[in-house]
Design a protein around this motif. Structure first.
Motif: not given
Lengths: 302, 253, 234, 322
Positions: D37-38, D30-32, D108-115
């Motif tokens: 940004f998960n 995902q990142w590399g 995406l970062a904020i959403a994955t954090l929320g999940i």
């Protein structure tokens, strides 16, 4: 239900304070500051240190104001804590973000660095105070004021609303009336032009961190007065803060205010149907809905 | 081959392209010139699906391609280069080229696991083609360098090479000559001409270097204030009073 | 008296040079127009003078100071103002606030200057409280110039003030530029609209492919056959 | 400690490092390679662990059912638990991808954090789902009867190594192919990639889902190693943050770096435990926080002084034909 809405406004006004700082930083420095929630915690714990430690040691009396749950100690601790967290925010920028900016790192690397900073702040709090919930004044209960329609509100909560109104209006006046405030708005509008106009944008960035940090500290203390202190309080605020920021359009201070109130009320009202621990998912779901329907927020242009 | 009919595109209050109509015929090298702000790059962006026009039709080989996503436009065999080159700077030159071909077997993740031989075979063919193209544009010595480390002129050649990897019918070049030194420029011109003649690729290019335009393009289209002002052979354009006016300004008098 | 001079400037954004040993001189109080085909490096020259780009070679002198390589926020303090071609206003702020931002580095009382600028642009005085983002392109251009004038600069750099404007507005902008010049400000203007720019210029420079090609009095250039030829490369 | 004890300790260390290596490999996709940004890895960790637990355990019956609530229990073999964990994580990633992958990367970062936070809360509060805060216990382990329980870790280490190698090779194969090349191109310049005819959203989605499936696998491997899971394990610290530090330390954009980073940082993490054991008694309770503080500082140092990590990114992606 009326009561829940009132409590929602109290919670929402606290979220707004945090979200305004977050949105200012987002608008001027252009990255998502994941450490912002932990600025709230930092503010609350610095005030705790003042109230129960330093000021007690100096000998400031432990009296309370009228029917409020705090007195002189808190009146002193509040501004001092705001200043301290403002300093912490500026320091983090100087140590971390400024170097990364100078190296040309992208916003995602800055965001990752802020995530690291968030954990560093939280760990320091956990090391110093442990993982338990704490109170500024344990065991003190004050009678609530009866309002029409059977609603109740505590004097502390009235003061919280008052403080938020004072802080937001002062910020409003600062941004509208003072030279530095205007320069901040100019920098958010167009950083390159601001530089051409002779504005020292690095100084503006410091001001932005300072204001963001101070407001976050105030939000943290007010939450501590209203509910309790917990090392994870700021982290749990992070999703509501981002939801409020996105709802009110990133970079828009007044949007963040409205967004914060909306999220706060929605979270409190949801407790009528859901367990209170689901406040965070409620904010999260609202955020996802905004992203699906109108990702640019209520004040954004298409 | 490409027909633009009354296309309108504006940003805020400014109309960048205003009821512009023009045609590009197959097998030719058509030049597009005009003063700054005439809407040339915007027109390119509209053609390649980067912007959606408010009105108008864009017909490519008889099909209306208006409003298709960029990757769909690409599938119609239209390739476009940028004024400021957009290479993948942290990828090697050869990988920049191998990226381009459309619908590679190995772009489907399960094929990489379950049909490795098909992926391998195609990959080998793409690699060979990339080598061939690099030899053609004489960048072969740099094939394993990071694309970001090339000079400005070399990046322009890389853009041209990328376009060749796409087997395009039509290539849109946005200022291929800008920032290219005279030696590389001659190479570029020769390459474009050769491609047009040998590979029957249609070129449509924006250029400010008049030497390049006048020696390479025929016809030349002049845009001004978002629409077509004139079209003709380089000789005709050079003599056209309206064109002279547009460049010198004062066209409002 | 030569107030500003750029000598033998060589500069580029990347390793490729855009300008090759370009020189210009500006006399106090005159309008200097820089014209040339697209990509000739006209805007690049302005950016170099103002310190946005650092020249590889050459020297920029303003009055007695060597300002080569000085940062824009320092150049502006010397008395040179710059109006970029695009994004030259603060759209979410009012006209009045835009002008105040122009005076950001002034610590004295600039109310007199504010009145003068409003006198120069009466349209702006009527709409002080309006957000600039809601204005038309021509009005924005005026705000941008007004902002730059707040410092009472001795030299004003204008990058294509007529770009993207409706034809009817263009002559209005050029009139304003002449008015500004009449107050004693020297102006360097980069223009695509070469005829208009040369008409009002005391002196003109023609650049092509990043080099000096011609320079002469404005009307002399206007009459020059070669100027027309240069545009079409013939 | 006698030599046998030391070896046993090293084996348990290697098992955990191997599990984290699987997470790092997933994050690296995902990142590399794609630049996604998960920061909610803990969410996939949690879902993977619970999914596999409920697939492999039977639904409690009799008296036992009074104490343990569990919405379902399929009592299926370990391997199906792994697959199920991966598939469920993939589906969840897909759902998160829909609203966020077309927007800027922060969303995406904020959403994955929320999940991540949301799932932890759900597992904590909903007793009927998976026994609430007490979590699930007694998860089965594959080939359990084969050896003496006290030597079982050797078998599990072999399983981990096999799975890690399979994951590593399948990622390598995909990355070395045109698929990986497209991902890297998207990370470099989305617009240019779109102009070369690639469907950006589609590829980003594949990368997000594939990475999440690998993380789900990691979650399942963890669950069957510890045999007991509860929501408080899947905190942002253990579940997300340390994995980011591992990948950044090893070198994002390099699968060898991802594995190396996992082992190095896990080694440092364990090393700091020995260090904090020397602390006075009063501070010992807070030792984990001190250790995490050090890990946080480590991340900042990496970001500023060595953003490419130990190994750095590999120059070439397309290595299939060599």
């Amino acid at each position: 239900m009326v009561e829940l809405v009132i409590y929602g406004i109290v919670l929402g006004s606290i979220i707004s304070l945090g979200a305004i700082g977050l949105t200012l930083v987002y608008g001027i420095i252009r990255f998502a500051n994941f450490a912002h929630g932990d600025f709230l915690s930092a503010g609350a714990y610095v005030a705790l240190f003042m109230v129960t430690g330093l000021l007690a040691w100096i000998g400031i009396p432990d009296t309370t104001f009228g029917s409020l749950s705090f007195g002189w100690r808190m009146a002193i601790a509040f501004p001092v804590s705001m200043a301290v967290v403002a300093g912490v925010a500026i320091l983090l920028d100087q140590i971390l973000y400024r170097r990364l900016r100078a190296k040309g790192s992208g916003p995602v690397i800055l965001a990752m660095s802020s995530l690291g900073a968030a954990f560093i702040i939280r760990m320091i709090i956990l090391i110093l105070w442990g993982a338990d919930s704490l109170f500024y004044r344990p065991g003190l209960m004050r009678p609530a004021i009866e309002l029409p329609l059977g609603a109740k509100i505590r004097p502390d909560q009235v003061l919280i609303l008052f403080m938020v109104v004072v802080l937001v209006s002062s910020l409003h006046l600062f941004l509208k009336r003072t030279k530095m405030g205007k320069a901040m708005r100019a920098t958010a509008d167009n950083k390159e032009l601001a530089l051409v106009t002779g504005i020292d944008t690095e100084r503006i960035i410091m001001w932005t961190w300072g204001i963001g940090g101070a407001l976050a500290a105030a939000a943290g203390i007010l939450y501590g007065i209203d509910v309790q202190l917990h090392p994870y309080m700021g982290w749990n605020f992070l999703i509501p803060l981002f939801a409020a920021t996105i709802l009110g359009t990133i970079g828009n201070m007044y949007g963040a205010l409205i967004g914060g109130l909306t999220i706060g009320v929605a979270q409190q009202v949801s407790t009528a149907f859901l367990m209170p621990t689901y406040k965070l998912p409620v904010a999260f779901v609202i955020m996802i809905l905004i992203l699906l329907i109108r990702p640019e927020g209520i004040f954004g242009k298409e | 081959m490409l027909k633009i009919e009354e296309v309108v595109k504006s940003f805020g209050g400014l109309t960048a392209v205003c009821e512009c109509s023009l045609e590009v015929s197959e097998g030719a090298i058509t030049g597009l010139i005009g003063p700054n702000g005439a809407g040339k790059t915007t027109l390119f962006n509209v053609i390649t699906g980067h912007y959606k026009p408010e009105r108008g039709r864009i017909i490519f080989q008889g099909e209306d391609i208006n409003g298709l996503a960029p990757h769909k436009i690409f599938q119609r065999k239209i390739y476009r280069t940028f004024q400021i080159t957009r290479e993948f700077s942290q990828m090697t030159v050869i990988e920049n080229l191998m990226f381009v071909p459309e619908g590679q077997v190995g772009e489907r993740i399960w094929n990489t696991w379950f049909r490795p031989s098909a992926v391998w075979k195609q990959e080998k063919a793409i690699h060979e083609k990339a080598i061939e193209v690099l030899e053609f544009v004489e960048l072969i010595d740099l094939k394993d360098e990071y694309a970001g480390s090339l000079s400005g002129g070399q990046k322009k050649l890389l853009e041209l090479a990328k376009s060749l990897m796409a087997d395009p019918k039509m290539v849109l070049l946005d200022e291929p000559g800008a920032g290219v030194n005279p030696t590389l420029m001659r190479k570029l011109i020769a390459n474009i001409r050769k491609l047009c003649e040998e590979k029957k690729i249609t070129f449509f290019l924006i250029e400010h270097d008049m030497d390049l335009v006048m020696s390479l393009c025929n016809p030349v289209i002049v845009m001004s204030e978002g629409k077509k002002l004139a079209e003709g052979t380089p000789e005709e354009i050079k003599k056209d009073e309206r064109v002279l006016e547009a460049y010198l300004g004062g066209q409002y008098r | 008296m030569i107030i500003l001079s750029a000598k033998d400037i060589t500069v580029g954004y990347t390793e490729v040079d855009i300008l090759h040993e370009v020189s210009i001189d500006v006399q106090a109080g005159e309008i200097v127009s820089i014209i040339g085909p697209n990509g000739a490096g006209k805007s690049t020259l302005l950016k170099t003078i103002f310190g946005i780009l650092k020249p590889r070679n050459g020297k920029v002198t303003f009055k007695d100071w060597d300002i080569t390589g000085l940062k824009p926020n320092m150049v502006v303090r010397k008395g040179i103002s710059y109006v970029p071609q695009v994004d030259n206003v603060f759209p979410s702020m009012t006209i009045h606030e835009n002008l105040e931002m122009g005076a950001f580095i002034r610590n004295d009382d600039y109310s007199q200057r504010l009145r003068e600028v409003y006198d120069l642009f009466p349209v702006m005085a009527e709409r002080k409280k309006q957000k600039v983002g809601q204005l038309s392109g021509g009005q924005r251009q005026m705000v941008a110039m007004g902002r730059a004038l707040m410092l009472d600069p001795q030299v004003l750099l204008l990058d294509e003030p007529s770009a993207g404007l409706a034809p009817v507005l263009v002559s209005g902008i050029f009139e304003k530029i002449k008015d500004i010049n009449a107050t004693g400000v020297a102006i360097i203007i980069v223009e695509q609209n070469a005829r208009e720019a040369l008409k009002m210029a005391h002196h003109g420079y023609v650049l092509a492919m990043g080099r000096n090609v011609l320079d002469d009095a404005g009307d002399a250039l206007l009459a020059n056959e070669e100027v027309g030829r240069l545009y079409l490369g013939g | 400690m006698e030599i046998g004890g030391i070896i046993a300790y090293l084996v348990s260390l290697a098992i955990m490092a191997g599990i984290y290596a699987v997470f790092c490999l997933g994050l690296n996709i995902q990142w590399g390679y794609t630049g996604l940004f998960n920061i909610g890895i803990a969410g996939f960790f949690c879902i993977g662990a619970y999914a596999s637990a409920m697939i492999t355990t039977p639904k409690p019956t009799g008296v036992y059912a009074h104490y343990v609530n569990q919405i379902f229990g399929l009592n299926l073999p370990f391997i199906l638990g792994l697959l199920g964990a991966a598939v469920i994580c993939g589906v969840i990633a897909f759902l998160i991808g829909i609203p966020t992958l077309k927007l800027k990367e922060d969303y995406l970062a904020i959403a994955t954090l929320g999940i991540a936070e949301t799932f932890r809360l759900i597992f904590n509060n909903e007793h009927w789902l998976a026994n609430g805060p007490r979590g699930l216990m007694g998860l089965p382990q594959p080939f359990q009867g084969l050896v003496d329980p006290k030597n079982y870790n050797y078998i599990y280490l072999i399983i981990i190594v096999i799975i890690m190698v399979v994951v590593y090779l399948s990622i390598e194969r995909a990355i070395r192919s045109p698929w990986g090349r497209v991902l890297r191109g998207i990370r470099e310049d989305e617009i240019s990639a779109a102009m070369s005819g690639k469907d950006i959203f589609h590829f980003k989605m594949q990368s997000l889902v594939f990475g999440a499936m690998v993380m789900g696998l990691g979650g399942a491997l963890y669950a069957h190693y510890t045999k007991a899971i509860s929501p408080d394990v899947f905190t942002p610290l253990y579940g997300t943050f340390i994995i980011w530090v591992m990948l950044m330390a090893g070198g994002s954009g390099n699968n060898k770096g991802a594995v190396l980073g996992a082992f190095v940082v896990w080694g440092i993490w364990i090393g700091t435990k020995f260090m904090t054991d020397l602390l006075p008694y009063t501070l010992k309770a807070r030792a984990p926080y001190i250790r995490f503080l050090l890990i946080g500082i480590l991340l900042e140092i990496i970001l500023i002084y060595r953003p490419q990590g130990l190994l750095g990114e590999e120059k070439e992606v397309s290595k299939l034909i060599e």
